[in-house]
Design a protein around this motif. Structure first.
Motif, PDB file in Angstrom:
ATOM      1  N   GLY A   1       0.787  -1.219   0.000  1.00  0.00           N
ATOM      2  CA  GLY A   1       0.000   0.000   0.000  1.00  0.00           C
ATOM      3  C   GLY A   1       0.819   1.270   0.000  1.00  0.00           C
ATOM      4  N   PHE A   2       2.119   1.172   0.245  1.00  0.00           N
ATOM      5  CA  PHE A   2       2.998   2.339   0.241  1.00  0.00           C
ATOM      6  C   PHE A   2       3.634   2.493  -1.132  1.00  0.00           C
ATOM      7  CE2 PHE A   2       2.394   1.679   4.642  1.00  0.00           C
ATOM      8  CZ  PHE A   2       2.776   2.831   5.326  1.00  0.00           C
ATOM      9  N   ARG A   3       3.770   3.752  -1.572  1.00  0.00           N
ATOM     10  CA  ARG A   3       4.397   4.057  -2.844  1.00  0.00           C
ATOM     11  C   ARG A   3       5.495   5.098  -2.623  1.00  0.00           C
ATOM     12  NH1 ARG A   3       1.385   0.421  -3.425  1.00  0.00           N
ATOM     13  NH2 ARG A   3      -0.122   0.020  -5.082  1.00  0.00           N
ATOM     14  N   SER A   4       6.414   5.152  -3.574  1.00  0.00           N
ATOM     15  CA  SER A   4       7.463   6.170  -3.534  1.00  0.00           C
ATOM     16  C   SER A   4       7.218   7.203  -4.615  1.00  0.00           C
ATOM     17  CB  SER A   4       8.840   5.532  -3.738  1.00  0.00           C
ATOM     18  OG  SER A   4       9.854   6.533  -3.782  1.00  0.00           O
ATOM     19  N   GLY A   5       7.185   8.471  -4.206  1.00  0.00           N
ATOM     20  CA  GLY A   5       7.257   9.562  -5.161  1.00  0.00           C
ATOM     21  C   GLY A   5       8.719   9.888  -5.384  1.00  0.00           C
ATOM     22  N   TYR A   6       9.027  11.122  -5.705  1.00  0.00           N
ATOM     23  CA  TYR A   6      10.405  11.553  -5.837  1.00  0.00           C
ATOM     24  C   TYR A   6      10.890  12.087  -4.489  1.00  0.00           C
ATOM     25  CZ  TYR A   6      10.340  11.238 -10.968  1.00  0.00           C
ATOM     26  OH  TYR A   6      10.286  10.787 -12.277  1.00  0.00           O
ATOM     27  N   GLY A   7      11.609  11.223  -3.747  1.00  0.00           N
ATOM     28  CA  GLY A   7      12.126  11.629  -2.438  1.00  0.00           C
ATOM     29  C   GLY A   7      11.068  11.772  -1.382  1.00  0.00           C
TER      30      GLY A   7
END
Length: 376
Positions: free
Chosen positions: A311-317
């Motif tokens: 359920g967790f995602r990475s954006g840019y930083g």
């Protein structure tokens, strides 16, 4: 620096953060403050927490000592080490260079960095995008694992053979990972990487022709109105700076600072200093376009699923949470930090500690306070 503890413990679905405005009334604030003061007494809590909603302070508490030797208490003006929260600043600095036309997110890093300024094993298909969302596949110089204490000890041990006072600029970190073979091809999967953000710092320096810390202080901190924040050397005598303290071996043991356990000055992967108020201003400026402009949605796009954190995602930083918030956490020897923003309701939560082990508990207590109130 690396996140010092896992952030994948998602909170159960609860009320929208806008309820903080009404739920954290005087009774709830008093209850939280009493709880944190008991933790200060019984668990050694040392740090500060701030909650704002639409720019209005909902809760603010300061606990413990900023400097145990002199007995100076933590106050709203205290500047704390930020560890990996600094990665959000680095990503903004990169996006700023993209906005100015000096860089592209899809640009191969080898087009920017000459051989002496990049890992010797860097693949020619690693892009700025890969570095920003931790999918570059390059080898790291300090690995995160699920054992928080093990990670922090490992990170501190890096400076037993290599003096921490020699780490003053991004290029100083290259010998730690620059000749290591990559883990995998870029884009295959997420793997949190301090080294990736060191390389981003080198990119910022090369496209601007200026030291990384100067660029961030001018193009990020100053534009966000963060007048009390910066990259402070640990051996400088500055007012209102919290000393980071390592865990004691026993209650009777003398306190030891983290001066030999982290680099002498922060860099692209961690180590800036800020107050809670300045971080609140940063989160607001980040969200309203002051810092990111038209690139806000690109930076906050869920570019990749974070491995082992459903359920967790990475954006840019930046980390994107299942409940709609975004932010980052950080942990170094003697430092633990959390910053969150719920953009739909303009609610910010900042927890800064100059010790280890309690920032997540403080965060959870605040969130649970409003959840419990709404359910009543």
């Amino acid at each position: 620096m690396q996140v010092g503890y896992r952030e994948g413990e998602a909170l159960p679905p609860g009320p929208t953060p806008a309820t903080l405005i009404s739920v954290l009334d005087d009774t709830a604030v008093t209850r939280l403050d009493d709880l944190f003061r008991s933790w200060e007494r019984d668990r050694g809590l040392s740090g500060t927490a701030l909650v704002t909603a639409h720019g209005r302070t909902v809760f603010e508490g300061c606990y413990g000592l900023a400097d145990r030797a002199t007995g100076i208490p933590v106050a709203p003006c205290t500047r704390f080490g930020l560890a990996s929260v600094t990665k959000m600043f680095t990503a903004v600095a990169v996006a700023d260079q993209v906005a100015q036309g000096r860089l592209r997110f899809d640009q191969p890093v080898i087009e920017v960095l000459p051989p002496p300024r990049r890992p010797s094993t860097l693949r020619d298909d690693v892009t700025v995008h890969h570095l920003l969302c931790h999918t570059s596949g390059i080898a790291d110089y300090s690995e995160e694992d699920e054992d928080t204490a093990g990670y922090v000890e490992e990170y501190g041990s890096l400076w037993r053979e290599r003096p921490s006072y020699s780490m003053r600029a991004p290029a100083d970190f290259l010998p730690l990972f620059g000749d290591l073979p990559p883990y995998r091809a870029p884009g295959e999967r997420y793997q949190y990487s301090n080294a990736g953000f060191i390389v981003l710092g080198l990119v910022v320096e090369d496209v601007t022709g200026r030291p990384f810390t100067e660029v961030v202080e001018e193009r990020v901190l100053a534009r966000a109105g963060m007048a009390s924040s910066g990259f402070f050397r640990l051996d400088e005598a500055r007012p209102d700076v919290a000393v980071g303290y390592l865990p004691r071996s026993s209650p009777e043991a003398v306190s030891r600072t983290n001066v030999y356990s982290v680099p002498v000055v922060g860099g692209p992967d961690g180590g800036a200093f800020a107050t809670t108020g300045d971080l609140d201003r940063f989160l607001t400026s980040y969200d309203d376009g002051t810092l990111l402009g038209d690139l806000r949605d690109t930076v906050l796009h869920p570019h990749v699923e974070m491995a082992d954190m459903p359920g967790f995602r990475s954006g840019y930083g930046v980390h994107l949470y299942p409940d709609g918030r975004y932010g980052h956490g950080g942990g170094d020897p003697g430092v633990e930090v959390l910053v969150h923003r719920w953009p739909a309701d303009a609610v910010d939560l900042v927890v800064l500690c100059n010790m280890e082990g309690l920032a997540g508990d403080v965060r959870d207590a605040v969130v649970e306070a409003w959840q419990e109130s709404v359910q009543q």
